[in-house]
Design a protein around this motif. Structure first.
Motif, PDB file in Angstrom:
ATOM      1  N   ARG A   1       0.856  -1.198   0.000  1.00  0.00           N
ATOM      2  CA  ARG A   1       0.000   0.000   0.000  1.00  0.00           C
ATOM      3  C   ARG A   1       0.885   1.239   0.000  1.00  0.00           C
ATOM      4  O   ARG A   1       1.659   1.439   0.919  1.00  0.00           O
ATOM      5  CB  ARG A   1      -0.908   0.009   1.210  1.00  0.00           C
ATOM      6  N   GLY A   2       0.765   2.024  -1.037  1.00  0.00           N
ATOM      7  CA  GLY A   2       1.618   3.194  -1.206  1.00  0.00           C
ATOM      8  C   GLY A   2       2.889   2.821  -1.948  1.00  0.00           C
ATOM      9  O   GLY A   2       3.089   1.689  -2.367  1.00  0.00           O
ATOM     10  N   TYR A   3       3.753   3.807  -2.109  1.00  0.00           N
ATOM     11  CA  TYR A   3       4.956   3.632  -2.926  1.00  0.00           C
ATOM     12  C   TYR A   3       6.215   3.341  -2.128  1.00  0.00           C
ATOM     13  O   TYR A   3       7.273   3.136  -2.709  1.00  0.00           O
ATOM     14  CB  TYR A   3       5.201   4.886  -3.774  1.00  0.00           C
ATOM     15  N   SER A   4       6.165   3.331  -0.804  1.00  0.00           N
ATOM     16  CA  SER A   4       7.401   3.259  -0.028  1.00  0.00           C
ATOM     17  C   SER A   4       8.229   2.010  -0.346  1.00  0.00           C
ATOM     18  O   SER A   4       9.449   2.095  -0.483  1.00  0.00           O
ATOM     19  CB  SER A   4       7.122   3.368   1.470  1.00  0.00           C
ATOM     20  N   GLN A   5       7.603   0.857  -0.488  1.00  0.00           N
ATOM     21  CA  GLN A   5       8.361  -0.357  -0.783  1.00  0.00           C
ATOM     22  C   GLN A   5       9.041  -0.254  -2.147  1.00  0.00           C
ATOM     23  O   GLN A   5      10.249  -0.511  -2.278  1.00  0.00           O
ATOM     24  CB  GLN A   5       7.444  -1.574  -0.748  1.00  0.00           C
ATOM     25  N   ALA A   6       8.301   0.118  -3.170  1.00  0.00           N
ATOM     26  CA  ALA A   6       8.856   0.214  -4.526  1.00  0.00           C
ATOM     27  C   ALA A   6       9.953   1.269  -4.603  1.00  0.00           C
ATOM     28  O   ALA A   6      10.975   1.070  -5.279  1.00  0.00           O
ATOM     29  CB  ALA A   6       7.744   0.523  -5.527  1.00  0.00           C
ATOM     30  N   LEU A   7       9.782   2.377  -3.894  1.00  0.00           N
ATOM     31  CA  LEU A   7      10.801   3.426  -3.932  1.00  0.00           C
ATOM     32  C   LEU A   7      12.061   3.019  -3.169  1.00  0.00           C
ATOM     33  O   LEU A   7      13.175   3.396  -3.566  1.00  0.00           O
ATOM     34  CB  LEU A   7      10.234   4.740  -3.396  1.00  0.00           C
ATOM     35  N   ARG A   8      11.929   2.232  -2.114  1.00  0.00           N
ATOM     36  CA  ARG A   8      13.121   1.710  -1.422  1.00  0.00           C
ATOM     37  C   ARG A   8      13.895   0.759  -2.348  1.00  0.00           C
ATOM     38  O   ARG A   8      15.129   0.773  -2.377  1.00  0.00           O
ATOM     39  CB  ARG A   8      12.734   1.004  -0.124  1.00  0.00           C
ATOM     40  N   ILE A   9      13.176  -0.044  -3.099  1.00  0.00           N
ATOM     41  CA  ILE A   9      13.822  -0.944  -4.061  1.00  0.00           C
ATOM     42  C   ILE A   9      14.513  -0.128  -5.149  1.00  0.00           C
ATOM     43  O   ILE A   9      15.662  -0.402  -5.517  1.00  0.00           O
ATOM     44  CB  ILE A   9      12.807  -1.937  -4.649  1.00  0.00           C
ATOM     45  N   ALA A  10      13.845   0.896  -5.662  1.00  0.00           N
ATOM     46  CA  ALA A  10      14.448   1.768  -6.681  1.00  0.00           C
ATOM     47  C   ALA A  10      15.704   2.453  -6.129  1.00  0.00           C
ATOM     48  O   ALA A  10      16.709   2.581  -6.845  1.00  0.00           O
ATOM     49  CB  ALA A  10      13.438   2.797  -7.168  1.00  0.00           C
ATOM     50  N   ASP A  11      15.667   2.874  -4.872  1.00  0.00           N
ATOM     51  CA  ASP A  11      16.858   3.473  -4.255  1.00  0.00           C
ATOM     52  C   ASP A  11      18.010   2.479  -4.223  1.00  0.00           C
ATOM     53  O   ASP A  11      19.167   2.850  -4.442  1.00  0.00           O
ATOM     54  CB  ASP A  11      16.555   3.953  -2.833  1.00  0.00           C
ATOM     55  N   ARG A  12      17.699   1.216  -3.943  1.00  0.00           N
ATOM     56  CA  ARG A  12      18.765   0.208  -3.918  1.00  0.00           C
ATOM     57  C   ARG A  12      19.332   0.007  -5.320  1.00  0.00           C
ATOM     58  O   ARG A  12      20.551  -0.168  -5.491  1.00  0.00           O
ATOM     59  CB  ARG A  12      18.235  -1.118  -3.348  1.00  0.00           C
ATOM     60  N   LEU A  13      18.486   0.036  -6.344  1.00  0.00           N
ATOM     61  CA  LEU A  13      18.963  -0.076  -7.718  1.00  0.00           C
ATOM     62  C   LEU A  13      19.921   1.062  -8.050  1.00  0.00           C
ATOM     63  O   LEU A  13      20.972   0.841  -8.660  1.00  0.00           O
ATOM     64  CB  LEU A  13      17.794  -0.102  -8.699  1.00  0.00           C
ATOM     65  N   ARG A  14      19.569   2.268  -7.639  1.00  0.00           N
ATOM     66  CA  ARG A  14      20.468   3.406  -7.869  1.00  0.00           C
ATOM     67  C   ARG A  14      21.796   3.211  -7.147  1.00  0.00           C
ATOM     68  O   ARG A  14      22.863   3.483  -7.695  1.00  0.00           O
ATOM     69  CB  ARG A  14      19.821   4.713  -7.414  1.00  0.00           C
ATOM     70  N   ALA A  15      21.748   2.738  -5.906  1.00  0.00           N
ATOM     71  CA  ALA A  15      22.978   2.523  -5.140  1.00  0.00           C
ATOM     72  C   ALA A  15      23.875   1.476  -5.816  1.00  0.00           C
ATOM     73  O   ALA A  15      25.102   1.589  -5.762  1.00  0.00           O
ATOM     74  CB  ALA A  15      22.639   2.095  -3.720  1.00  0.00           C
ATOM     75  N   LEU A  16      23.274   0.479  -6.456  1.00  0.00           N
ATOM     76  CA  LEU A  16      24.048  -0.574  -7.095  1.00  0.00           C
ATOM     77  C   LEU A  16      24.566  -0.205  -8.472  1.00  0.00           C
ATOM     78  O   LEU A  16      25.626  -0.700  -8.892  1.00  0.00           O
ATOM     79  CB  LEU A  16      23.198  -1.847  -7.215  1.00  0.00           C
ATOM     80  N   LEU A  17      23.836   0.638  -9.199  1.00  0.00           N
ATOM     81  CA  LEU A  17      24.173   0.896 -10.602  1.00  0.00           C
ATOM     82  C   LEU A  17      24.779   2.270 -10.881  1.00  0.00           C
ATOM     83  O   LEU A  17      25.682   2.377 -11.717  1.00  0.00           O
ATOM     84  CB  LEU A  17      22.926   0.704 -11.469  1.00  0.00           C
ATOM     85  N   GLU A  18      24.294   3.303 -10.229  1.00  0.00           N
ATOM     86  CA  GLU A  18      24.718   4.664 -10.575  1.00  0.00           C
ATOM     87  C   GLU A  18      26.188   4.878 -10.214  1.00  0.00           C
ATOM     88  O   GLU A  18      26.588   4.690  -9.068  1.00  0.00           O
ATOM     89  CB  GLU A  18      23.837   5.685  -9.847  1.00  0.00           C
TER      90      GLU A  18
END
Length: 139
Positions: free
Chosen positions: A76-93
């Motif tokens: 419910r809400g975006y917090s889970q998906a945005l935490r996952i997206a943050d991890r993707l940025r930490a791994l790739l950027e």
């Protein structure tokens, strides 16, 4: 000068290997998938489109690729998906990638967007996140 070879498949393989090897990300998602089965549990990451354009110089072949990863969640809400997206940025950027047949030059964050699936019951959250990857063909 080596013959120009597409980086799309080796890039996908490098990204999948990097993401699947990360214990923190593995604790957050049920999979990093190129093809999603109908009964795949949420949350997961789906490898989306890659747009590859030439980035050649007078003595080498290279590519600029934009790869999009899709985070899917029923939280419910975006917090889970945005935490996952943050991890993707930490791994790739700005992180190195080992790409078969290619030399990784750089990876840059391009964009992300939050979307809600409008189909009833409307409980699916979607965050596409894109990265620009610069590569050169290995001699």
């Amino acid at each position: 000068m080596p013959v120009s070879a597409s980086v799309a498949l080796p890039l996908q393989g490098a990204v999948v290997a990097l993401l699947q090897a990360d214990a923190e990300l593995s604790d957050m998602v049920t999979g990093v998938l190129d093809w999603v089965p109908e009964d795949q549990p949420y949350p997961y990451i789906h490898l989306g489109d890659t747009v590859e354009t030439p980035d050649n110089s007078h003595d080498s072949h290279g590519s600029t690729s934009v790869i999009t990863l899709h985070v899917w969640s029923q939280y419910r809400g975006y917090s889970q998906a945005l935490r996952i997206a943050d991890r993707l940025r930490a791994l790739l950027e700005h992180r190195p990638l080992t790409i078969a047949g290619h030399r990784h030059v750089a990876t840059y964050f391009v964009s992300q967007q939050t979307l809600t699936d409008p189909e009833p019951p409307g409980d699916i959250r979607h965050v596409p996140i894109s990265f620009r990857v610069l590569t050169k063909v290995q001699p």
